[in-house]
Write a protein that holds these residues in place. Structure first.
Motif, mmCIF file in Angstrom:
data_model
loop_
_atom_site.group_PDB
_atom_site.id
_atom_site.type_symbol
_atom_site.label_atom_id
_atom_site.label_comp_id
_atom_site.label_asym_id
_atom_site.label_seq_id
_atom_site.Cartn_x
_atom_site.Cartn_y
_atom_site.Cartn_z
ATOM 1 N N THR A 168 -6.083 -4.418 2.241
ATOM 2 C CA THR A 168 -5.675 -3.859 0.984
ATOM 3 C C THR A 168 -6.184 -4.580 -0.268
ATOM 4 O O THR A 168 -6.478 -5.924 -0.186
ATOM 5 C CB THR A 168 -4.305 -3.676 0.713
ATOM 6 O OG1 THR A 168 -3.572 -4.899 0.685
ATOM 7 C CG2 THR A 168 -3.699 -2.564 1.853
ATOM 8 N N VAL B 278 -6.860 0.901 0.061
ATOM 9 C CA VAL B 278 -6.254 0.619 1.273
ATOM 10 C C VAL B 278 -7.420 1.032 2.386
ATOM 11 O O VAL B 278 -8.024 2.008 2.443
ATOM 12 C CB VAL B 278 -5.166 1.554 1.673
ATOM 13 C CG1 VAL B 278 -4.480 1.302 2.963
ATOM 14 C CG2 VAL B 278 -3.990 1.498 0.512
ATOM 15 N N ARG C 137 -11.026 4.745 3.649
ATOM 16 C CA ARG C 137 -10.666 4.024 2.518
ATOM 17 C C ARG C 137 -9.829 4.709 1.682
ATOM 18 O O ARG C 137 -10.461 5.818 1.267
ATOM 19 C CB ARG C 137 -11.770 3.558 1.835
ATOM 20 C CG ARG C 137 -12.229 2.294 2.518
ATOM 21 C CD ARG C 137 -13.039 1.234 1.579
ATOM 22 N NE ARG C 137 -13.837 0.155 2.686
ATOM 23 C CZ ARG C 137 -14.046 -1.059 1.893
ATOM 24 N NH1 ARG C 137 -13.956 -1.423 0.742
ATOM 25 N NH2 ARG C 137 -14.707 -1.871 2.799
ATOM 26 N N ILE D 121 -3.721 0.534 9.063
ATOM 27 C CA ILE D 121 -4.114 -0.198 8.025
ATOM 28 C C ILE D 121 -4.726 -1.564 8.190
ATOM 29 O O ILE D 121 -4.104 -2.377 8.994
ATOM 30 C CB ILE D 121 -2.991 -0.412 6.887
ATOM 31 C CG1 ILE D 121 -2.443 0.614 6.240
ATOM 32 C CG2 ILE D 121 -3.301 -1.602 5.807
ATOM 33 C CD1 ILE D 121 -1.370 0.839 5.461
ATOM 34 N N CYS E 194 1.153 3.828 -3.460
ATOM 35 C CA CYS E 194 -0.350 4.067 -4.030
ATOM 36 C C CYS E 194 -0.501 5.129 -5.086
ATOM 37 O O CYS E 194 -0.762 6.352 -4.668
ATOM 38 C CB CYS E 194 -1.180 4.491 -2.569
ATOM 39 S SG CYS E 194 -3.044 4.391 -3.002
ATOM 40 N N SER F 82 0.927 -1.220 0.104
ATOM 41 C CA SER F 82 0.172 -0.206 -0.099
ATOM 42 C C SER F 82 0.721 1.430 0.132
ATOM 43 O O SER F 82 0.293 2.318 -0.515
ATOM 44 C CB SER F 82 -0.912 -0.035 0.974
ATOM 45 O OG SER F 82 -0.155 -0.155 2.488
ATOM 46 N N ARG G 102 -6.171 0.527 -6.621
ATOM 47 C CA ARG G 102 -6.023 -0.261 -5.591
ATOM 48 C C ARG G 102 -6.670 0.552 -4.444
ATOM 49 O O ARG G 102 -6.911 1.721 -4.594
ATOM 50 C CB ARG G 102 -4.701 -0.469 -5.133
ATOM 51 C CG ARG G 102 -3.871 0.770 -5.080
ATOM 52 C CD ARG G 102 -2.394 0.390 -4.434
ATOM 53 N NE ARG G 102 -1.609 -0.444 -5.413
ATOM 54 C CZ ARG G 102 -1.080 -0.087 -6.573
ATOM 55 N NH1 ARG G 102 -0.659 1.134 -6.886
ATOM 56 N NH2 ARG G 102 -0.245 -1.301 -7.138
#
Length: 370
Positions: A247, A260, A273, A244, A230, A227, A258
């Protein structure tokens, strides 16, 4: 919460094992079949009683026969869901509980989509939303410890205060199971994360019209994964004191490359998010969804931010963040609760967009080429 655990629940091995009608089952017994905390009320409105407790068991995706009773009508997926009804004196309501795990739950109350919702406090942490559901029924929605709890009035009338009191009286049917579920990462609970063959559902995600398409696949992982990279934005291990949780990588023609998940709070229900966006798959014009909300434009650490929210005091918030070249590159969404106010969310945005080391300076992403 000091360490992650992994809750395991019962499930059917084949969709052919699903009952034509979800079987009656009290809340405490339903917990072992559920990937979410099952709640039951301590108090009910005067003259009413609890009836028709039932559980739709989890099964792999698929349909056998023509029965859709108690099943998701818009897909062949078979996640677990618990229902009960409260009835008496010519009135009746239904409460449905499940884990909203196929996407980020839009504006924290997706069952009230396009309804002008407003909130009541349940306790020092949680709120309940009141509005109208897609069938035109008076309705309410709350997320407690990540369990989505949706209420619809089916017959007669219930005062807003009565509905709020039902939510205030909800408690975990199995406190021991609840503790383990709270300690379990989203990726270990989610039907869609655990079942790569489960078709993704296309849905709105928040206030802005960047939706999740049904043409993608998502690969989930508990913990941080990769992550930190990003799309050129450094994703810290913690953000606004939330760690976190899980992911995901999106593949296919998706506006999201993507995501997280950051989670925390007393029941792991407070959430942020972070999405890495794919400019070539974004709408030609980013604008507000047809759901009552407020929007404004901000500058945060040199980044143009389109901010949307429902209530300044409680959220939820939805921020689309431009990269240095001016194109939308990231999105930060929040859940809603008593402490998630505008100041808290803007502090989270500032923290996210503040470089920590020279090599972590926010830069333009190369773009996702799927």
């Amino acid at each position: 919460m000091t360490r992650d655990e992994h809750w395991t629940h019962h499930m059917l091995a084949d969709p052919a094992e699903l009952e034509a009608t979800p079987p009656e089952m009290e809340a405490a017994k339903a917990q072992v079949w559920s990937n979410f905390i099952v709640f039951t009320p301590r108090r009910l409105p005067a003259g009413t009683r609890l009836i028709k407790e039932s559980l739709r068991r989890e099964a792999p995706p698929g349909r056998v026969g023509n029965s859709t009773a108690g099943r998701t009508p818009w897909s062949e997926n078979n996640p677990a869901a618990f229902r009960f009804e409260v009835a008496g004196e010519g009135r009746r309501l239904r409460v449905k509980q499940f884990l909203y795990d196929w996407a980020f739950p839009a504006v924290d109350h997706p069952a009230l989509w396009q309804s002008r919702a407003s909130s009541d406090a349940l306790n020092q942490h949680h709120i309940v939303w009141h509005g109208v559901d897609y069938m035109g029924h008076p309705a309410a929605s709350a997320r407690l410890a990540r369990t989505m709890i949706e209420l619809s009035v089916l017959d007669g009338t219930f005062a807003r205060e009565e509905i709020t009191e039902i939510y205030r009286s909800l408690h975990a049917a199995d406190p021991g199971a609840a503790s383990t579920i709270i300690a379990t990462p989203f990726a270990a609970l989610s039907y869609w994360a655990r079942r790569p063959d489960a078709p993704v559902i296309g849905v709105p995600l928040g206030i802005w019209n960047i939706q999740q398409p049904d043409t993608i696949t998502m690969t989930w992982q508990a913990g941080p994964g990769d992550s930190a990279a990003c799309g050129g934005l450094f994703a810290p291990q913690t953000l606004a004191s939330l760690a976190i949780d899980s992911t995901a990588i999106h593949t296919g023609p998706s506006p999201i490359a993507r995501e997280v998940i950051y989670s925390g709070g007393p029941d792991r229900g407070r959430e942020l998010r972070l999405h890495e966006l794919v400019p070539k798959h974004l709408p030609g014009r980013i604008e507000a969804e047809p759901h009552p909300s407020r929007q404004e434009a901000l500058d945060v650490n040199g980044h143009h931010v389109m901010l949307g929210f429902i209530e300044a005091a409680h959220g939820p918030f939805d921020a689309v963040i431009a990269g240095p070249e001016g194109q939308p590159r990231w999105r930060l969404l929040s859940s809603a609760d008593m402490a998630t106010n505008r100041e808290w969310f803007l502090d989270a945005l500032t923290e996210l967009l503040t470089p920590r080391h020279p090599e972590q300076v926010t830069r333009a992403a190369e773009g996702h080429e799927e």
